[in-house]
Design a protein around this motif. Structure first.
Motif, short mmCIF file in Angstrom:
data_model
loop_
_atom_site.label_atom_id
_atom_site.label_comp_id
_atom_site.label_asym_id
_atom_site.label_seq_id
_atom_site.Cartn_x
_atom_site.Cartn_y
_atom_site.Cartn_z
N THR A 85 -9.10 -9.79 13.06
CA THR A 85 -9.16 -9.35 14.45
C THR A 85 -8.58 -10.47 15.31
O THR A 85 -8.83 -11.65 15.06
N ALA A 86 -7.79 -10.08 16.30
CA ALA A 86 -7.18 -11.07 17.19
C ALA A 86 -7.02 -10.44 18.57
O ALA A 86 -7.02 -9.21 18.72
N PRO A 87 -6.89 -11.26 19.61
CA PRO A 87 -6.68 -10.71 20.96
C PRO A 87 -5.34 -10.00 21.07
O PRO A 87 -4.32 -10.47 20.56
N ASP A 88 -5.35 -8.86 21.72
CA ASP A 88 -4.13 -8.12 22.04
C ASP A 88 -4.27 -7.61 23.46
O ASP A 88 -5.15 -6.79 23.73
N CYS A 89 -3.44 -8.11 24.35
CA CYS A 89 -3.54 -7.76 25.77
C CYS A 89 -4.94 -8.07 26.31
O CYS A 89 -5.50 -7.30 27.11
N GLY A 90 -5.50 -9.17 25.84
CA GLY A 90 -6.78 -9.64 26.35
C GLY A 90 -8.01 -9.05 25.70
O GLY A 90 -9.13 -9.45 26.02
N ALA A 91 -7.83 -8.11 24.77
CA ALA A 91 -8.98 -7.48 24.11
C ALA A 91 -8.85 -7.66 22.60
O ALA A 91 -7.74 -7.68 22.07
N PRO A 92 -9.97 -7.77 21.89
CA PRO A 92 -9.90 -7.91 20.43
C PRO A 92 -9.37 -6.63 19.78
O PRO A 92 -9.71 -5.51 20.20
N ARG A 93 -8.52 -6.82 18.77
CA ARG A 93 -7.94 -5.66 18.09
C ARG A 93 -7.79 -5.99 16.60
O ARG A 93 -7.42 -7.11 16.24
N PRO A 94 -8.06 -5.03 15.72
CA PRO A 94 -7.91 -5.29 14.29
C PRO A 94 -6.45 -5.34 13.87
O PRO A 94 -5.58 -4.73 14.50
N TYR A 95 -6.21 -6.06 12.80
CA TYR A 95 -4.86 -6.09 12.23
C TYR A 95 -4.98 -6.21 10.72
O TYR A 95 -6.05 -6.51 10.18
N VAL A 96 -3.88 -5.94 10.03
CA VAL A 96 -3.82 -6.10 8.59
C VAL A 96 -2.59 -6.94 8.26
O VAL A 96 -1.54 -6.80 8.89
N THR A 97 -2.75 -7.83 7.30
CA THR A 97 -1.65 -8.67 6.85
C THR A 97 -1.42 -8.42 5.37
O THR A 97 -2.37 -8.39 4.58
N ALA A 98 -0.16 -8.21 5.00
CA ALA A 98 0.19 -7.91 3.61
C ALA A 98 1.24 -8.88 3.11
O ALA A 98 2.18 -9.23 3.85
N GLU A 99 1.10 -9.30 1.86
CA GLU A 99 2.17 -10.07 1.22
C GLU A 99 3.41 -9.19 1.11
O GLU A 99 3.32 -7.96 1.01
N ALA A 100 4.58 -9.83 1.09
CA ALA A 100 5.84 -9.09 1.21
C ALA A 100 6.05 -8.05 0.12
O ALA A 100 6.64 -7.00 0.36
N GLY A 101 5.58 -8.33 -1.10
CA GLY A 101 5.82 -7.40 -2.19
C GLY A 101 4.82 -6.27 -2.30
O GLY A 101 4.96 -5.41 -3.18
N THR A 102 3.85 -6.23 -1.43
CA THR A 102 2.85 -5.15 -1.44
C THR A 102 3.51 -3.80 -1.26
O THR A 102 4.34 -3.61 -0.37
N ASP A 103 3.18 -2.86 -2.13
CA ASP A 103 3.73 -1.51 -1.99
C ASP A 103 3.36 -0.94 -0.63
O ASP A 103 2.18 -0.94 -0.23
N TRP A 104 4.36 -0.45 0.09
CA TRP A 104 4.13 -0.04 1.47
C TRP A 104 3.12 1.10 1.57
O TRP A 104 2.19 1.04 2.38
N ASP A 105 3.28 2.14 0.77
CA ASP A 105 2.37 3.27 0.93
C ASP A 105 0.96 2.92 0.47
O ASP A 105 -0.01 3.48 0.98
N THR A 106 0.84 1.99 -0.47
CA THR A 106 -0.49 1.51 -0.84
C THR A 106 -1.16 0.85 0.36
O THR A 106 -2.36 1.06 0.62
N LEU A 107 -0.40 0.07 1.11
CA LEU A 107 -0.92 -0.57 2.31
C LEU A 107 -1.38 0.48 3.33
O LEU A 107 -2.48 0.40 3.87
N VAL A 108 -0.52 1.47 3.59
CA VAL A 108 -0.88 2.51 4.56
C VAL A 108 -2.14 3.24 4.11
O VAL A 108 -3.07 3.45 4.89
N ALA A 109 -2.18 3.61 2.83
CA ALA A 109 -3.34 4.34 2.31
C ALA A 109 -4.62 3.53 2.45
O ALA A 109 -5.68 4.08 2.81
N GLU A 110 -4.55 2.23 2.17
CA GLU A 110 -5.75 1.40 2.26
C GLU A 110 -6.24 1.27 3.69
O GLU A 110 -7.45 1.26 3.94
N THR A 111 -5.32 1.14 4.65
CA THR A 111 -5.76 1.02 6.04
C THR A 111 -6.43 2.31 6.51
O THR A 111 -7.45 2.26 7.22
N VAL A 112 -5.89 3.45 6.11
CA VAL A 112 -6.49 4.72 6.51
C VAL A 112 -7.86 4.89 5.84
O VAL A 112 -8.84 5.29 6.48
N ALA A 113 -7.93 4.56 4.55
CA ALA A 113 -9.21 4.68 3.83
C ALA A 113 -10.26 3.74 4.40
O ALA A 113 -11.46 4.04 4.34
N ALA A 114 -9.80 2.61 4.96
CA ALA A 114 -10.74 1.65 5.55
C ALA A 114 -11.19 2.06 6.95
O ALA A 114 -11.99 1.34 7.57
#
Length: 365
Positions: A85-114
């Motif tokens: 979580t980090a400030p975005d426009c003055g308010a806290p907002r969640p974010y996700v960080t992925a290593e470069a080789g992470t499968d893209w759709d796996t990343l999307v699926a995990e964020t939605v499932a979370a």
């Protein structure tokens, strides 16, 4: 040698196995890096020896020549996903960080499932997370520029590793200042998320209709993901080893942007050829965006073109994809791409530009 750094000089004819087109000749050697520190060391070492380097992520946007690559192919196979979580426009907002080789759709699926929203419209896109800011990947009304927080880069000239803001990347329609250049290596990528599990605004008409929501409306991210995957699958845009329509680089041509001064003449040529019909067009920063797929079809290139026996054909589901039917060469692909590009230019005076990165080959002039 570290376990996370594997060299295989015997894989001399297997660059095709690293691309979604399943095309491409040999490299002098293939190095697979599964940890970011090893990736950094490998590239620094190869650069110090003036060894030509071809970086391969998910391979979904590469057209590699039949002659291959006279150097070392470095496969970015790093993986890992972390939330914060980090400030975005003055308010806290969640974010996700992925290593470069992470499968893209796996990343999307995990964020939605979370329970997060924001990336769902980019579901089903093949490739690695690190490649998404390079070409500013986009689909169904959302592009990476809309959600990108920061990118970690290795500067190959200085050897330094730094996080940079999106403003440093000159992100534009399907491009950035990283595309087509070898000056930097993407090591990790960070994206903003929506904490409430609600989607980004639905800006794409086809998706809005499928969801039965108004354009600009928002809904459950998981539901949006399901619909996006279904729409993409119907166009052969979700990888399936058994379906040759998915042996492609996705949309081969970008939607052309024409200047306002050229638009009237182009519309006249379209009307003269196909009649007084609705012509898809959308506002763009540098003019008006036309639909490449629509133009390809109206220029006479049908789904499955040129015939059932051709080694490379337009997808039977979507004319914007060029597909390997199982026994193709890169030369076959390049020839058909040139034929389609020239056909659209001859018919309408519109120049189509390929979206993939070409390695040791190019479209005929």
């Amino acid at each position: 040698m570290a376990d996370s750094h594997e060299t295989d000089a015997s894989v001399r004819s297997a660059l095709s196995s690293f691309t979604t087109l399943r095309l491409g000749g040999p490299a002098r050697a293939v190095v697979r890096c599964t940890q970011t520190p090893d990736l950094v060391r490998t590239v620094r070492d190869l650069d110090a020896r003036d060894e030509p380097v071809l970086l391969i992520g998910g391979g979904s946007n590469l057209v590699i020549a039949d002659d291959g690559f006279d150097g070392v192919a470095v496969v970015v196979a790093t993986s890992g996903i972390e939330y914060g979580t980090a400030p975005d426009c003055g308010a806290p907002r969640p974010y996700v960080t992925a290593e470069a080789g992470t499968d893209w759709d796996t990343l999307v699926a995990e964020t939605v499932a979370a329970g997060f929203g924001g990336l769902e419209c980019l579901s089903g896109i093949p490739g690695a997370a690190g490649t998404t800011p390079v070409q500013n990947v986009g689909a169904y009304g959302v592009e990476v520029a809309d959600v990108l927080r920061s990118v970690q880069l290795l500067d190959r000239a200085t050897g330094s590793v730094d996080w940079v803001e999106p403003s440093a990347l000159d992100l534009a329609y399907r491009t950035s200042n990283l595309k087509g250049r070898d000056s930097h290596v993407v090591l990790a990528v960070s994206f903003w998320l929506n904490a409430d599990g609600v989607s980004a605004p639905i800006a794409y008409r086809e998706l809005a209709r499928a969801l039965d929501v108004s354009e600009g409306g928002r809904t459950d991210a998981a539901t949006v993901r399901d619909h996006v995957l279904a729409l993409r699958a119907g166009k052969g845009m979700v990888l399936d080893a058994a379906d040759h329509d998915t042996w492609s680089a996705g949309s081969f041509f970008t939607n052309p942007i024409v200047s306002e001064s050229d638009l009237a003449a182009i519309l006249d040529r379209i009307t003269a050829r196909v009649g007084d019909v609705a012509i898809p067009r959308y506002p763009a920063d540098a003019g008006v965006k036309l639909s490449a797929g629509w133009l390809i079809e109206r220029a006479g290139f049908t789904k499955g073109f040129p015939n059932d026996d051709a080694p490379v054909r337009l997808s039977t589901k979507h004319t914007l994809a060029l597909t390997n039917r199982g026994a193709a060469t890169t030369a076959d692909l390049v020839a058909l791409a040139g034929r389609v590009r020239d056909g659209v230019r001859d018919a309408f005076g519109v120049e189509l530009h390929p979206e993939p990165v070409f390695v040791n080959c190019q479209l005929p002039r």
